[in-house]
Write an enzyme that holds these catalytic residues in place. Sequence first.
Site, PDB file in Angstrom:
ATOM      1  N   ASN A  13      20.033 -16.546  25.384  1.00 13.29           N
ATOM      2  CA  ASN A  13      20.925 -17.708  25.473  1.00 13.29           C
ATOM      3  C   ASN A  13      21.401 -17.798  26.922  1.00 13.29           C
ATOM      4  O   ASN A  13      22.246 -17.021  27.353  1.00 13.29           O
ATOM      5  CB  ASN A  13      22.103 -17.497  24.507  1.00 13.29           C
ATOM      6  CG  ASN A  13      23.138 -18.588  24.625  1.00 13.29           C
ATOM      7  OD1 ASN A  13      22.914 -19.602  25.286  1.00 13.29           O
ATOM      8  ND2 ASN A  13      24.287 -18.370  23.977  1.00 13.29           N
ATOM      9  N   TRP A  14      20.830 -18.738  27.663  1.00 11.74           N
ATOM     10  CA  TRP A  14      21.114 -18.813  29.099  1.00 11.74           C
ATOM     11  C   TRP A  14      22.423 -19.530  29.403  1.00 11.74           C
ATOM     12  O   TRP A  14      22.844 -19.589  30.562  1.00 11.74           O
ATOM     13  CB  TRP A  14      19.930 -19.483  29.824  1.00 11.74           C
ATOM     14  CG  TRP A  14      18.670 -18.660  29.793  1.00 11.74           C
ATOM     15  CD1 TRP A  14      18.549 -17.359  29.351  1.00 11.74           C
ATOM     16  CD2 TRP A  14      17.364 -19.053  30.221  1.00 11.74           C
ATOM     17  NE1 TRP A  14      17.246 -16.939  29.486  1.00 11.74           N
ATOM     18  CE2 TRP A  14      16.486 -17.949  30.016  1.00 11.74           C
ATOM     19  CE3 TRP A  14      16.834 -20.229  30.760  1.00 11.74           C
ATOM     20  CZ2 TRP A  14      15.127 -17.991  30.323  1.00 11.74           C
ATOM     21  CZ3 TRP A  14      15.477 -20.265  31.078  1.00 11.74           C
ATOM     22  CH2 TRP A  14      14.638 -19.163  30.860  1.00 11.74           C
ATOM     23  N   LYS A  15      23.044 -20.104  28.401  1.00  7.63           N
ATOM     24  CA  LYS A  15      24.349 -20.763  28.566  1.00  7.63           C
ATOM     25  C   LYS A  15      24.310 -21.732  29.760  1.00  7.63           C
ATOM     26  O   LYS A  15      23.270 -22.309  30.049  1.00  7.63           O
ATOM     27  CB  LYS A  15      25.460 -19.713  28.682  1.00  7.63           C
ATOM     28  CG  LYS A  15      25.395 -18.695  27.536  1.00  7.63           C
ATOM     29  CD  LYS A  15      26.595 -17.794  27.450  1.00  7.63           C
ATOM     30  CE  LYS A  15      26.405 -16.807  26.292  1.00  7.63           C
ATOM     31  NZ  LYS A  15      27.575 -15.989  26.033  1.00  7.63           N
ATOM     32  N   HIS A 100      27.671 -21.458  17.985  1.00  5.54           N
ATOM     33  CA  HIS A 100      27.938 -20.386  18.940  1.00  5.54           C
ATOM     34  C   HIS A 100      29.455 -20.261  19.141  1.00  5.54           C
ATOM     35  O   HIS A 100      30.173 -21.257  19.152  1.00  5.54           O
ATOM     36  CB  HIS A 100      27.240 -20.642  20.283  1.00  5.54           C
ATOM     37  CG  HIS A 100      27.319 -19.446  21.169  1.00  5.54           C
ATOM     38  ND1 HIS A 100      28.421 -19.195  21.950  1.00  5.54           N
ATOM     39  CD2 HIS A 100      26.472 -18.401  21.335  1.00  5.54           C
ATOM     40  CE1 HIS A 100      28.226 -18.028  22.572  1.00  5.54           C
ATOM     41  NE2 HIS A 100      27.059 -17.542  22.215  1.00  5.54           N
ATOM     42  N   GLU A 102      31.263 -19.833  21.632  1.00  4.05           N
ATOM     43  CA  GLU A 102      31.861 -20.632  22.724  1.00  4.05           C
ATOM     44  C   GLU A 102      32.041 -22.074  22.294  1.00  4.05           C
ATOM     45  O   GLU A 102      32.984 -22.749  22.715  1.00  4.05           O
ATOM     46  CB  GLU A 102      30.997 -20.501  23.987  1.00  4.05           C
ATOM     47  CG  GLU A 102      31.198 -19.132  24.636  1.00  4.05           C
ATOM     48  CD  GLU A 102      29.943 -18.495  25.198  1.00  4.05           C
ATOM     49  OE1 GLU A 102      28.980 -19.219  25.507  1.00  4.05           O
ATOM     50  OE2 GLU A 102      29.919 -17.251  25.322  1.00  4.05           O
ATOM     51  N   GLU A 172      27.559 -12.457  15.919  1.00 11.71           N
ATOM     52  CA  GLU A 172      28.053 -12.172  17.262  1.00 11.71           C
ATOM     53  C   GLU A 172      29.569 -11.998  17.212  1.00 11.71           C
ATOM     54  O   GLU A 172      30.308 -12.984  17.239  1.00 11.71           O
ATOM     55  CB  GLU A 172      27.717 -13.331  18.206  1.00 11.71           C
ATOM     56  CG  GLU A 172      26.239 -13.619  18.317  1.00 11.71           C
ATOM     57  CD  GLU A 172      25.917 -14.359  19.606  1.00 11.71           C
ATOM     58  OE1 GLU A 172      25.170 -13.810  20.417  1.00 11.71           O
ATOM     59  OE2 GLU A 172      26.447 -15.469  19.808  1.00 11.71           O
ATOM     60  N   GLY A 178      29.986 -11.124  26.144  1.00  8.14           N
ATOM     61  CA  GLY A 178      30.250 -11.193  27.577  1.00  8.14           C
ATOM     62  C   GLY A 178      31.320 -10.222  28.046  1.00  8.14           C
ATOM     63  O   GLY A 178      31.813 -10.325  29.166  1.00  8.14           O
ATOM     64  N   SER A 218      26.980  -8.480  24.177  1.00  9.15           N
ATOM     65  CA  SER A 218      26.744  -7.403  25.145  1.00  9.15           C
ATOM     66  C   SER A 218      25.537  -6.543  24.802  1.00  9.15           C
ATOM     67  O   SER A 218      25.514  -5.343  25.110  1.00  9.15           O
ATOM     68  CB  SER A 218      28.005  -6.544  25.332  1.00  9.15           C
ATOM     69  OG  SER A 218      29.056  -7.348  25.852  1.00  9.15           O
ATOM     70  N   GLY A 239      22.936 -12.850  25.844  1.00 10.81           N
ATOM     71  CA  GLY A 239      23.470 -13.746  26.866  1.00 10.81           C
ATOM     72  C   GLY A 239      23.189 -13.190  28.248  1.00 10.81           C
ATOM     73  O   GLY A 239      22.097 -13.339  28.799  1.00 10.81           O
ATOM     74  N   GLY A 240      24.187 -12.507  28.819  1.00  7.96           N
ATOM     75  CA  GLY A 240      24.110 -12.031  30.200  1.00  7.96           C
ATOM     76  C   GLY A 240      22.805 -11.302  30.525  1.00  7.96           C
ATOM     77  O   GLY A 240      22.173 -11.572  31.559  1.00  7.96           O
TER      78      GLY A 240
END
Length: 262
Positions: A13-15, A100, A102, A172, A178, A218, A239-240
């Site tokens: 997930n490159w956000k 998601h 966010e 998640e 994150g 994470s 993600g990251g």
Amino acid sequence: MPPVQRTPLIAGNWKMNLDCAGAVALARDVARHAAGARVDVAVFPAFVHLDAVQRALRADGLALTVGAQDCSDAPNGALTGEVSLAMLQDLGCNWVLTGHSERRHVIGESDDVVAAKTAAALRASFTCVLCIGEKLEQRERGETDTVNERQLRAALKGLDAQACTNLVIAYEPVWAIGTGRVASAADAQAAHHAARRVLSDILGRETAARTRILYGGSLKASNAGELLAMADVDGGLVGGASLEAGGFGAIIDAAAGLAHSA
Ligand code: PGA
């Protein structure tokens, strides 16, 4: 019930990250790494990069699933800034994330909005990665499974097993996204197992056994092996650590050969 094999799925997930050239280069690297891996791999770039990424992959003869991070539940109309499922299909994109954390907690999407998007995506034959997960205070109150159950029941309301053929769940925990804090393998397994029981109740045993439940929060190369080995952890939403080809590739490698059966 005949045994079911769940092929691991590693999704990036490159956000709201990368520029267009960076997204194209990363997609190429990931596709090369994923070629031949016994793992399904998908990436979710920003809307504005979807077309360029897919064109570049096609031009290089590379195969990689490319999905969108969100969608509208409406087919078209006066909805400034929204992107419809038909627009995504038009680009050859038929995977999407819904719910998601966010979008739920930063942008403010309610359970009803998540449900409408999930239903619209599944009805349009998209593979829909529905995200669920508890906040820190809910975890501290011991409400992890209750929150996941509420989010699953709300998002899948009115859908049956047939409609959910292309459903993937991503658990998640919000406090792990994150933050560098990661659920222990045992905690993740317990939450996934409980979520699968809820899926079984809503959609039947067979669909629940077939549906992949990813862990997100994470997830990185150093903890992937332990988490992905758990019986009900069928991959990861990253993600990251998905923004760098080497680290993401190491997570793909950790998932290879870990198909779970039920
Ligand atoms: P993270 O994000 O891996 O950076 O924690 C996961 C996600 O939000 O999907």
